[in-house]
Design an enzyme around this catalytic site. Structure first.
Site, short mmCIF file in Angstrom:
data_model
loop_
_atom_site.label_atom_id
_atom_site.label_comp_id
_atom_site.label_asym_id
_atom_site.label_seq_id
_atom_site.Cartn_x
_atom_site.Cartn_y
_atom_site.Cartn_z
N ASP A 1 62.00 13.05 44.40
CA ASP A 1 60.56 13.23 44.64
C ASP A 1 60.19 14.66 44.24
OD1 ASP A 1 60.46 10.69 45.64
OD2 ASP A 1 59.60 11.25 47.57
N ASP B 1 62.49 12.45 55.08
CA ASP B 1 62.35 11.07 54.63
C ASP B 1 63.63 10.36 54.21
OD1 ASP B 1 59.69 11.16 54.94
OD2 ASP B 1 59.22 11.64 52.85
N ASP C 1 64.56 6.85 51.13
CA ASP C 1 63.26 7.07 50.51
C ASP C 1 63.42 7.17 49.00
OD1 ASP C 1 60.47 7.26 50.86
OD2 ASP C 1 60.57 9.42 50.54
N ARG D 1 58.59 2.81 40.29
CA ARG D 1 58.51 4.28 40.24
C ARG D 1 59.57 4.90 39.33
NH1 ARG D 1 56.94 6.39 46.35
NH2 ARG D 1 55.12 5.08 46.55
#
Ligand code: NAG
Length: 382
Positions: free
Chosen positions: A208, A180, A204, A260
């Protein structure tokens, strides 16, 4: 009766001033160090005692040992061969099947041609050099334990094309799917500590954490100029993340972030003592009934009056998601929409060595001022 001479009077004032300065200095100094930093940053000989860092983490990832039990390995070259890495390169170090504490000989700009897979028991320690990992692929912490990533500047990570990569010296070379373009992707990994990195502008996420990862601390990082900063839990269907426990502390978010910080699915996040510059869309979001304790953070709301809410409940039933704010500070109209108010405060279930004192918000701008990669010079306090 004789009046005190003006000279003595003046000396007295100077003495008082010196004492006040001393008091000020002795209070001001420790305030720059949060619970994690104060463990190592005060030591001018940090470069002779690098592995001390492995004892300094707090929060759910506190037990991440990194390469503490291994040799020090110095990266001496900045080139990258994804299949057959040369000794002295970063990829050579991270693919070895033994603990290693990895440092950098000089300032470097490393462009990875394929994602860099870290094996278990590794520390990437960028202290003492300006180490950029940028321009192409970035870091993957996949199906491993005990990883520490400290002091790197990671940016402009791109999606990768399919290709062959040396996963580890035991697994050998594998063909991997396109990735990603995350700065740091943590998947099915446990005991991971990400500390004092500078992260920006990737295809991205910046960090994560997905696919059943657990026991993670993300601390003292500086995130900026990016859309989706941090995703914890990758899908509403995947049950693997329901036991995820993550600490997000002492980070600086923004400027230039949209959303986020983090966004979480399932699991539990203790989000403590972070400093939030104005965001674009929201700061903390989630779905799939995560539990969030937001404690002692400073939230500076954006100018757009429609975006002042810290939280974004994405399809989350208010009675199931327990999202609580404790001792947070809200500036410029920022506000936190709590849920699960009928339930007890979801305090983190830290073990003794994991727990830390959450500071008053007054101190948060100070202890997050030096979030991101530090400039450390040997023989000087960092
Ligand atoms: C993950 O690691 C374990 C043990 O190290 C191994 O048995 C397993 O096959 C790995 N999983 C994958 C998908 O490679």
């Amino acid at each position: 009766m004789e009046l005190p001479s003006p000279r003595i009077h003046k000396m007295g004032l100077i003495k008082i001033a010196i004492v006040l300065l001393f008091i000020e200095a002795s209070f001001a100094l420790p305030l720059h160090y949060n619970a994690i930093d104060k463990c190592w940053r005060k030591n001018p000989n940090w470069a002779q005692d690098r592995k001390k860092l492995a004892t300094c983490a707090k929060g759910f990832g506190a037990r991440a040992k990194g390469g503490k039990l291994g040799d020090i390995y110095t990266v001496t070259r900045d080139d990258d061969n994804p299949v057959n890495p040369a000794p002295g390169s970063l990829r050579y170090a991270v693919s070895r099947h033994r603990p290693l504490w990895i440092t950098f000989a000089r300032d470097m700009y490393i462009t990875l041609h394929m994602p860099l897979f870290l094996t278990s028991h590794k520390t990437l320690d960028g202290r003492g050099a300006n180490v950029h990992i940028a321009g192409m692929s970035c870091l993957r912490v996949w199906n491993v334990t005990h990883v520490i990533i400290h002091g790197l500047i990671i940016h402009d990570c791109k999606e990768s094309t399919p290709g062959n990569v040396l996963i580890s010296t035991t697994k050998g070379v594998e063909k991997i799917y396109p990735q990603d373009g995350d700065a740091i992707s943590i998947q099915s990994a446990k005991q991971v500590w990400i500390d004092h990195n500078t992260l920006s502008h990737c295809d991205d996420g910046l960090i994560d954490v997905t696919l059943g990862s657990n026991k993670i601390t993300i601390s003292n990082n500086w995130f900026f100029n990016h859309n989706e900063a941090m995703l914890l839990g990758n899908s509403d269907e995947d049950q693997a993340d329901k036991n995820m426990m993550i600490t997000v502390a002492f980070n600086r978010f923004g400027p230039g972030l949209m959303q986020r910080m983090p966004r979480i699915r399932k699991g539990y996040a203790h989000v403590a003592n972070n400093f939030y510059n104005p965001w674009g869309i929201y700061a903390i979001g989630g779905s799939s009934d995560p539990t969030i304790l937001s404690e002692g953070n400073v939230f500076v709301g954006p100018n757009d009056y429609t975006k002042k809410q810290v939280t974004e409940h994405k399809g989350c039933d208010g009675s199931l998601c327990v999202w609580r704010s404790l001792n947070d500070e809200f500036l410029q109209g920022a506000y936190f929409e709590q849920s699960g108010l009928d339930k007890p405060l979801p305090m983190p279930m830290y073990k003794l060595h994991e727990s830390f004192r959450v500071l008053k918000t007054r101190i948060v701008p100070l202890v997050t001022k030096e979030a991101g990669a530090l400039t450390c010079i040997p023989h000087v306090q960092c």
